[in-house]
Motif scaffolding. Structure first.
Motif: not given
Length: 229
Positions: A105-111, A125-139
């Motif tokens: 969790i800390r790593q995904r927050m940049g720590e 980085e790849q995991e965060m990009a996929e998470s961002l895509t999923n979040t946008r699709d849900r939004k």
């Protein structure tokens, strides 16, 4: 004549097996009670049937815990120590999982990125990009659903508004209705209902500068506003 010997083996018939279990269980409990009373013995019996039903007998003078404590003391063992060690091992594994999840969790927050290598950073980085895509699709899905819902509500209100207008326009020729000139140059078209019912006024307003006050040829109103008071 005496009874013949019964071969001791598993009873195949389920009904007969259950009946035999019940009879012999009661017999064993009776013998245990007699032994406890006659000899002042501490007796504890625990039985489980093939269906998992639990049966127990214990001497009235002792408790189950006291029997376990005497058993451990007589054999010089600790039944709870092994169980405690297993619990400690399970707790240790849970703490490791918890620490790993917190670190992710800390790593995904940049720590807490100092110990990561290039490959690990790339995977993160790849995991965060996929998470961002999923979040946008849900939004976007939530926005689309909400928009469709509100459009349906607006359409329903428009249909109800149109139905009300169609119900009031044919009454323009009713002698109980009339046009009243107000102070600002408009007209109020009203009706009062009696017979013990509260007064209800349906007012149509039409400005002088609107060229469609009344359609005298069609017998209806043109552009107007409906006001309910």
């Amino acid at each position: 004549m005496g009874r013949g010997k019964i071969e001791i083996r598993r009873i195949e018939n389920a009904t007969n097996r259950q009946v035999t279990y019940s009879k012999r269980r009661n017999g064993i409990f009776k013998k245990a009670q007699e032994l406890s009373v006659l000899c002042d013995a501490k007796v504890s019996l625990i039985m489980f049937s093939t269906t998992g039903k639990f049966h127990e007998y214990i001497s009235p003078s002792v408790s189950t815990k006291k029997i376990y404590d005497d058993y451990q003391k007589a054999l010089g063992i600790d039944l709870w120590k092994t169980h405690y060690e297993r619990m400690q091992e399970h707790l240790r594994k849970l703490k490791e999982i918890n620490n790993r999840l917190r670190r992710e969790i800390r790593q995904r927050m940049g720590e807490d990125l100092h110990g990561l290598r290039i490959h690990e950073l790339h995977c993160l980085e790849q995991e965060m990009a996929e998470s961002l895509t999923n979040t946008r699709d849900r939004k976007y899905h939530v926005i689309k659903t909400s928009t469709d819902t509100y459009r349906k509500k607006v359409k329903n209100l428009e249909e109800r508004h149109g139905t009300l207008l169609m119900g009031f326009e044919p009454k323009c020729e009713d002698p109980h209705y009339g046009l009243v000139d107000d102070d600002d140059g408009g007209y109020d078209y009203g009706v009062a209902l009696g017979n013990g019912v509260s007064n209800i006024y349906a007012n149509y307003r039409s400005q002088h500068n609107d060229h469609s006050h009344l359609d005298h040829h069609g017998g209806g109103f043109g552009s107007h506003d409906l006001r309910l008071a």
